[in-house]
Design a protein around this motif. Sequence first.
Motif, PDB file in Angstrom:
ATOM      1  N   HIS A 289       0.822  -1.213   0.000  1.00  0.00           N
ATOM      2  CA  HIS A 289       0.000   0.000   0.000  1.00  0.00           C
ATOM      3  C   HIS A 289       0.856   1.263   0.000  1.00  0.00           C
ATOM      4  O   HIS A 289       0.583   2.234   0.719  1.00  0.00           O
ATOM      5  CB  HIS A 289      -0.975  -0.004   1.195  1.00  0.00           C
ATOM      6  N   THR A 290       1.896   1.228  -0.830  1.00  0.00           N
ATOM      7  CA  THR A 290       2.798   2.368  -0.962  1.00  0.00           C
ATOM      8  C   THR A 290       2.839   2.824  -2.416  1.00  0.00           C
ATOM      9  O   THR A 290       2.946   2.011  -3.330  1.00  0.00           O
ATOM     10  CB  THR A 290       4.214   1.997  -0.491  1.00  0.00           C
ATOM     11  N   SER A 291       2.756   4.124  -2.614  1.00  0.00           N
ATOM     12  CA  SER A 291       2.869   4.721  -3.944  1.00  0.00           C
ATOM     13  C   SER A 291       4.099   5.612  -3.979  1.00  0.00           C
ATOM     14  O   SER A 291       4.221   6.538  -3.166  1.00  0.00           O
ATOM     15  CB  SER A 291       1.632   5.565  -4.270  1.00  0.00           C
ATOM     16  N   ILE A 292       4.998   5.330  -4.896  1.00  0.00           N
ATOM     17  CA  ILE A 292       6.162   6.175  -5.135  1.00  0.00           C
ATOM     18  C   ILE A 292       5.914   6.923  -6.433  1.00  0.00           C
ATOM     19  O   ILE A 292       5.677   6.299  -7.480  1.00  0.00           O
ATOM     20  CB  ILE A 292       7.462   5.344  -5.243  1.00  0.00           C
ATOM     21  N   GLY A 293       5.954   8.230  -6.387  1.00  0.00           N
ATOM     22  CA  GLY A 293       5.649   9.034  -7.564  1.00  0.00           C
ATOM     23  C   GLY A 293       6.736   8.982  -8.621  1.00  0.00           C
ATOM     24  O   GLY A 293       7.638   8.144  -8.591  1.00  0.00           O
ATOM     25  N   ARG A 294       6.673   9.919  -9.548  1.00  0.00           N
ATOM     26  CA  ARG A 294       7.656   9.984 -10.629  1.00  0.00           C
ATOM     27  C   ARG A 294       8.913  10.721 -10.172  1.00  0.00           C
ATOM     28  O   ARG A 294       8.852  11.624  -9.333  1.00  0.00           O
ATOM     29  CB  ARG A 294       7.040  10.691 -11.841  1.00  0.00           C
ATOM     30  N   ASN A 295      10.061  10.332 -10.741  1.00  0.00           N
ATOM     31  CA  ASN A 295      11.340  11.017 -10.503  1.00  0.00           C
ATOM     32  C   ASN A 295      11.740  11.040  -9.023  1.00  0.00           C
ATOM     33  O   ASN A 295      12.355  11.986  -8.554  1.00  0.00           O
ATOM     34  CB  ASN A 295      11.285  12.452 -11.040  1.00  0.00           C
ATOM     35  N   CYS A 296      11.381   9.988  -8.316  1.00  0.00           N
ATOM     36  CA  CYS A 296      11.755   9.879  -6.902  1.00  0.00           C
ATOM     37  C   CYS A 296      13.047   9.072  -6.768  1.00  0.00           C
ATOM     38  O   CYS A 296      13.411   8.288  -7.651  1.00  0.00           O
ATOM     39  CB  CYS A 296      10.650   9.191  -6.099  1.00  0.00           C
ATOM     40  N   VAL A 297      13.725   9.254  -5.634  1.00  0.00           N
ATOM     41  CA  VAL A 297      14.904   8.457  -5.294  1.00  0.00           C
ATOM     42  C   VAL A 297      14.682   7.862  -3.912  1.00  0.00           C
ATOM     43  O   VAL A 297      14.515   8.595  -2.927  1.00  0.00           O
ATOM     44  CB  VAL A 297      16.193   9.295  -5.314  1.00  0.00           C
ATOM     45  N   ILE A 298      14.659   6.541  -3.837  1.00  0.00           N
ATOM     46  CA  ILE A 298      14.535   5.830  -2.570  1.00  0.00           C
ATOM     47  C   ILE A 298      15.814   5.003  -2.420  1.00  0.00           C
ATOM     48  O   ILE A 298      16.023   4.050  -3.186  1.00  0.00           O
ATOM     49  CB  ILE A 298      13.288   4.920  -2.538  1.00  0.00           C
ATOM     50  N   GLN A 299      16.656   5.372  -1.476  1.00  0.00           N
ATOM     51  CA  GLN A 299      17.976   4.761  -1.344  1.00  0.00           C
ATOM     52  C   GLN A 299      18.205   4.346   0.096  1.00  0.00           C
ATOM     53  O   GLN A 299      18.062   5.165   1.018  1.00  0.00           O
ATOM     54  CB  GLN A 299      19.052   5.766  -1.773  1.00  0.00           C
ATOM     55  N   ALA A 308       4.816   8.849  -1.601  1.00  0.00           N
ATOM     56  CA  ALA A 308       5.868   9.804  -1.917  1.00  0.00           C
ATOM     57  C   ALA A 308       5.486  10.506  -3.210  1.00  0.00           C
ATOM     58  O   ALA A 308       5.287   9.848  -4.240  1.00  0.00           O
ATOM     59  CB  ALA A 308       7.213   9.097  -2.056  1.00  0.00           C
ATOM     60  N   LEU A 309       5.337  11.804  -3.159  1.00  0.00           N
ATOM     61  CA  LEU A 309       4.936  12.555  -4.339  1.00  0.00           C
ATOM     62  C   LEU A 309       6.124  12.741  -5.278  1.00  0.00           C
ATOM     63  O   LEU A 309       7.275  12.468  -4.918  1.00  0.00           O
ATOM     64  CB  LEU A 309       4.337  13.901  -3.934  1.00  0.00           C
ATOM     65  N   ASP A 310       5.854  13.238  -6.470  1.00  0.00           N
ATOM     66  CA  ASP A 310       6.872  13.368  -7.508  1.00  0.00           C
ATOM     67  C   ASP A 310       8.111  14.104  -6.992  1.00  0.00           C
ATOM     68  O   ASP A 310       8.015  15.158  -6.347  1.00  0.00           O
ATOM     69  CB  ASP A 310       6.317  14.135  -8.711  1.00  0.00           C
ATOM     70  N   GLY A 311       9.264  13.537  -7.312  1.00  0.00           N
ATOM     71  CA  GLY A 311      10.524  14.195  -6.989  1.00  0.00           C
ATOM     72  C   GLY A 311      11.009  14.008  -5.572  1.00  0.00           C
ATOM     73  O   GLY A 311      12.059  14.558  -5.202  1.00  0.00           O
ATOM     74  N   ALA A 312      10.305  13.244  -4.750  1.00  0.00           N
ATOM     75  CA  ALA A 312      10.720  13.058  -3.358  1.00  0.00           C
ATOM     76  C   ALA A 312      11.986  12.206  -3.286  1.00  0.00           C
ATOM     77  O   ALA A 312      12.229  11.338  -4.133  1.00  0.00           O
ATOM     78  CB  ALA A 312       9.599  12.403  -2.558  1.00  0.00           C
ATOM     79  N   ARG A 313      12.795  12.444  -2.249  1.00  0.00           N
ATOM     80  CA  ARG A 313      14.011  11.676  -2.011  1.00  0.00           C
ATOM     81  C   ARG A 313      13.992  11.185  -0.561  1.00  0.00           C
ATOM     82  O   ARG A 313      13.844  11.990   0.366  1.00  0.00           O
ATOM     83  CB  ARG A 313      15.261  12.517  -2.230  1.00  0.00           C
ATOM     84  N   VAL A 314      14.152   9.875  -0.387  1.00  0.00           N
ATOM     85  CA  VAL A 314      14.239   9.289   0.949  1.00  0.00           C
ATOM     86  C   VAL A 314      15.501   8.444   0.974  1.00  0.00           C
ATOM     87  O   VAL A 314      15.621   7.468   0.227  1.00  0.00           O
ATOM     88  CB  VAL A 314      13.003   8.424   1.276  1.00  0.00           C
TER      89      VAL A 314
END
Length: 353
Positions: A289-299, A308-314
């Motif tokens: 139940h997780t949505s990662i938007g466009r142009n995100c970085v999850i590292q 996570a909305l567009d462009g978010a970085r975690v």
Amino acid sequence: MKALVLSGGSGTRLRPFSHSMPKQLMPIANRPVLEHVLTRVVELGVTEIGIVVGNRGREIADALGDSSRFGARITYIPQERPLGLAHCVAVAQDFLEDDDFLMFLGDNMLSHGVTAIAEDFRVRRPAAQLVVHKVADPRQFGVAEVEPDGTVVRLVEKPAAPRSDLAVVGVYFFTPAIHEAVAAISPSGRGELEITHAVQWLIERGEAVCATEYSGHWSDTGRLEDVLDCNRHVLDGLAGRITGEVDGHSRLTGQVVVEAGARVSRSYIEGPAIIGARSTVCDSRIGPHTSIGRNCVIQDAGLGYSIALDGARVTGVTGVTGSVIGRDATVTCVSGSQQRLIVGDHSTVVVAA
């Protein structure tokens, strides 16, 4: 039949996100709520849609783009100030003319649509047909008192002592009779023209007003808790699709969408989940139940039941749950006991003790 979609509210309950975007553009499964609404409208065969917008109408028009992709023609109708749902009907009268119409609040999500209810309205054609849903606390809604045959005998806006648990959801069907009702009522104590007052005016004059109880999942995405819950329900219906890149060191279980241009490496993703176009997920764990938007970085991160909305970085942060991370926002971890926070207006931050 035409459609009137209301998208002019300020979204105070969705702060801080509504400071930087109209609440109707909040993403659910990586699509704005308003797109989901237009999909429900078009599936009824409606091709003439008026969208009532406030001072952020340009943002809404830019987000929707060419209306032809919805198979409909969209007319934007300005409303200078949010003066009530009935006021929206008044400012849209030139667009609506003498046609029957569907009115749909632009921040409401209905899982199964209203095709059967629309057909019932076309056949029976009461002056107004309301969609209602049982709620735990009716005091927060317009409440309908309904006879066993579906006839509405009374409608009250946010009653202190509700006589029914049937809340009026943000979907209405009207004949042109509603225009006379809107012209006849006065602003309420909060200075708005209430659609419940207009419908009650019809009832008191003997016009037929009916209600149909909605059996699917309904969400008013006006609060962040509701946005997350709605995202969960939409993702539950997700069909997995991999058009991006997933390396051999990653594992995906359940229904997972990896959109074109997205890359997943050395990560575990448990569906239902969606990874938006051109996003990167590396050395991370994404829960259901997780949505990662466009142009995100999850590292080196862990997220579950989050958006996570567009462009978010975690980066370097695990255990993120029940969270909404804004556009181009950064969530990271530093060594040591000190914490550095940059928190905008009306935000909420919860840190471990």
